[in-house]
Write an enzyme that holds these catalytic residues in place. Structure first.
Site, PDB file in Angstrom:
ATOM      1  N   LYS A  41     -31.738  25.597  22.811  1.00  0.00           N
ATOM      2  CA  LYS A  41     -31.450  27.768  24.143  1.00  0.00           C
ATOM      3  C   LYS A  41     -33.271  28.027  23.918  1.00  0.00           C
ATOM      4  CE  LYS A  41     -27.437  26.827  21.907  1.00  0.00           C
ATOM      5  NZ  LYS A  41     -27.550  26.602  20.764  1.00  0.00           N
ATOM      6  N   SER A 129     -28.412  26.293  11.007  1.00  0.00           N
ATOM      7  CA  SER A 129     -29.366  25.916  11.107  1.00  0.00           C
ATOM      8  C   SER A 129     -30.339  27.508  11.175  1.00  0.00           C
ATOM      9  CB  SER A 129     -30.010  25.559  12.255  1.00  0.00           C
ATOM     10  OG  SER A 129     -29.064  24.180  12.273  1.00  0.00           O
TER      11      SER A 129
END
Ligand code: PNS
Length: 160
Positions: A41, A129
């Site tokens: 993204k 993450s």
């Protein structure tokens, strides 16, 4: 042969991901960890090739685990690999809601494709993450959060 796909962005792989891989490898004859390229993204911290290499180094010695990257529809990829299972790690109710929805989408595309959800181990419940990238920004030691090859690569990048 029971083949499971463990898909994700893995930017970077965390100890939580590695825990899911280990547990999945104990359940299925083969586990293919797949770095999904089109899932991004934003601009990634590691390229897809770097992520694949870091995951390969992290799973060294796990003989039934393979690592690849793929850009496209996950259900189509699973079918092309002869996989009947998608494995996902679930940390909390938010993850569950998302995964429940994605499982329905993937089964809608490929009816024989089952999604198996593994509840995260308590030690990794807060790992992501995104959290790791944030810790890197503030110079926190990485060994607690990521496999050794990732921590080493981060140190190498810092010195460069
Ligand atoms: O690690 P992430 O970013 O939570 O992983 C999300 C991922 C890669 C599993 C998901 O975005 C995905 O499956 N993308 C591939 C495109 C696809 O097949 N979409 C339809 C299923 S929702």
């Amino acid at each position: 042969m029971s083949i499971a796909i463990y898909p994700g962005s893995f930017d970077p792989i965390t100890l939580g991901h590695l825990d899911v891989i280990r547990r999945a490898a104990a359940c299925f004859e083969k586990v293919i960890v797949c770095v999904m390229v089109n899932a991004e993204k934003r601009s990634p911290m590691f390229t897809a090739e770097e992520r694949v290499e870091l995951i390969r180094a992290s799973v060294a010695g796990m003989d039934n685990v393979e690592v690849e990257s793929f850009n496209g529809l996950l259900a189509g990829y699973a079918e092309s690999k002869g996989a009947n299972v998608l494995v996902k790690g679930v940390r909390n109710a938010t993850d569950f809601d998302q995964e429940y929805q994605m499982a329905a989408i993937n089964r809608g595309i490929c009816p024989q494709l089952e999604t198996v959800l593994l509840p995260s181990s308590p030690a990794f419940q807060h790992f992501s993450s995104t959290m790791v990238r944030e810790m890197i920004k503030y110079g926190q030691p990485m060994e607690k959060y990521v496999p050794a090859p990732v921590a080493e690569e981060l140190k190498r990048k810092e010195r460069a």
